[in-house]
Design a protein around this motif. Sequence first.
Motif, PDB file in Angstrom:
ATOM      1  N   SER A 131       0.835  -1.197   0.000  1.00  0.00           N
ATOM      2  CA  SER A 131       0.000   0.000   0.000  1.00  0.00           C
ATOM      3  C   SER A 131       0.870   1.248   0.000  1.00  0.00           C
ATOM      4  N   MET A 132       0.482   2.250  -0.774  1.00  0.00           N
ATOM      5  CA  MET A 132       1.228   3.498  -0.816  1.00  0.00           C
ATOM      6  C   MET A 132       1.028   4.317   0.464  1.00  0.00           C
ATOM      7  N   LYS A 133       0.106   3.882   1.318  1.00  0.00           N
ATOM      8  CA  LYS A 133      -0.173   4.612   2.557  1.00  0.00           C
ATOM      9  C   LYS A 133       0.492   3.993   3.788  1.00  0.00           C
ATOM     10  N   THR A 134       1.193   2.871   3.595  1.00  0.00           N
ATOM     11  CA  THR A 134       1.861   2.203   4.706  1.00  0.00           C
ATOM     12  C   THR A 134       3.115   2.967   5.107  1.00  0.00           C
ATOM     13  N   LYS A 135       3.227   3.278   6.396  1.00  0.00           N
ATOM     14  CA  LYS A 135       4.379   4.004   6.907  1.00  0.00           C
ATOM     15  C   LYS A 135       5.361   3.047   7.586  1.00  0.00           C
ATOM     16  N   PRO A 136       6.662   3.332   7.527  1.00  0.00           N
ATOM     17  CA  PRO A 136       7.601   2.567   8.344  1.00  0.00           C
ATOM     18  C   PRO A 136       7.262   2.781   9.823  1.00  0.00           C
ATOM     19  N   PRO A 137       7.663   1.872  10.701  1.00  0.00           N
ATOM     20  CA  PRO A 137       7.381   2.048  12.135  1.00  0.00           C
ATOM     21  C   PRO A 137       7.969   3.368  12.640  1.00  0.00           C
ATOM     22  N   PRO A 138       7.293   4.019  13.588  1.00  0.00           N
ATOM     23  CA  PRO A 138       7.789   5.303  14.117  1.00  0.00           C
ATOM     24  C   PRO A 138       8.980   5.116  15.046  1.00  0.00           C
ATOM     25  N   ILE A 139       9.642   6.214  15.363  1.00  0.00           N
ATOM     26  CA  ILE A 139      10.765   6.224  16.291  1.00  0.00           C
ATOM     27  C   ILE A 139      10.688   7.521  17.082  1.00  0.00           C
ATOM     28  N   SER A 140      11.289   7.538  18.267  1.00  0.00           N
ATOM     29  CA  SER A 140      11.145   8.692  19.163  1.00  0.00           C
ATOM     30  C   SER A 140      12.234   9.755  19.000  1.00  0.00           C
ATOM     31  N   ASP A 141      13.155   9.586  18.029  1.00  0.00           N
ATOM     32  CA  ASP A 141      14.256  10.552  17.899  1.00  0.00           C
ATOM     33  C   ASP A 141      13.938  11.711  16.964  1.00  0.00           C
ATOM     34  N   GLY A 142      12.701  11.794  16.507  1.00  0.00           N
ATOM     35  CA  GLY A 142      12.305  12.891  15.632  1.00  0.00           C
ATOM     36  C   GLY A 142      12.381  12.596  14.147  1.00  0.00           C
ATOM     37  N   THR A 143      12.865  11.413  13.774  1.00  0.00           N
ATOM     38  CA  THR A 143      12.913  11.037  12.363  1.00  0.00           C
ATOM     39  C   THR A 143      11.497  10.777  11.857  1.00  0.00           C
TER      40      THR A 143
END
Length: 232
Positions: free
Chosen positions: A129-141
């Motif tokens: 899916s073009m709407k799938t995001k990589p997992p988030p991270i807490s360092d601001g990336t």
Amino acid sequence: MCFWLLFFLGSSYYLVRAGESDYESLGIINTNPVAKTSVDSGLSEKGKKQTLRAALQLKAMGACDRNCWLWPSITQRAYQAAEIIAAINGISRSYIVPEYSFLDARGLGAYEGKKLESISEVYALDSISMKTKPPPISDGTPNESVSDVFVRVTQLMSILETQYSEDTIVIVSPDSDNLSVLQAGIQGLDLRRHSELYFGPGEVRLLDANSIPVYKQPASAVYKCKKPPNCD
């Protein structure tokens, strides 16, 4: 979401990925925009050579024979690449227009700091899916989906088509995804397959109909798309 077909473009475009960065030479993913102007985000020695070859290729292609605008990301390696391209092609620094946000490297979230080979996992998610995001991270990336990148590059194209119609523009990106998503969107290809248009470090492409490889539509129903490039 809007996109441009080639015959609607008023300007001529060359797409360039900057050469390898110091982080890439170490095999590390680095996409946090906080570090984009850091010296550590600049071109490696190999990256400088790749960029020099790109600059010479643009010269051989006659890209800037009648002047052109260089539109690099403010990211250190992309701006360094633009300066090399300008020097080789006899372009005044006044024709280098730094882009402060629309050409940031795609934010890969929790993949930040991992090995470059991990990008294949991101592309596997993109293919679903073009709407799938990589997992988030807490360092601001940021953790950007293909759709997020598409919004950024279409905003960029809107500016370029409005301000530089009928000119030649060399877009210099710090990564491949900005360029592959842009190329797929302009050609009306399924954005989930953007990685098939992957740009290697220092790669140059003229954005025209003849610069796009011919693709065979895969048999799998996974890629069925009625309204490319907007495919879920």
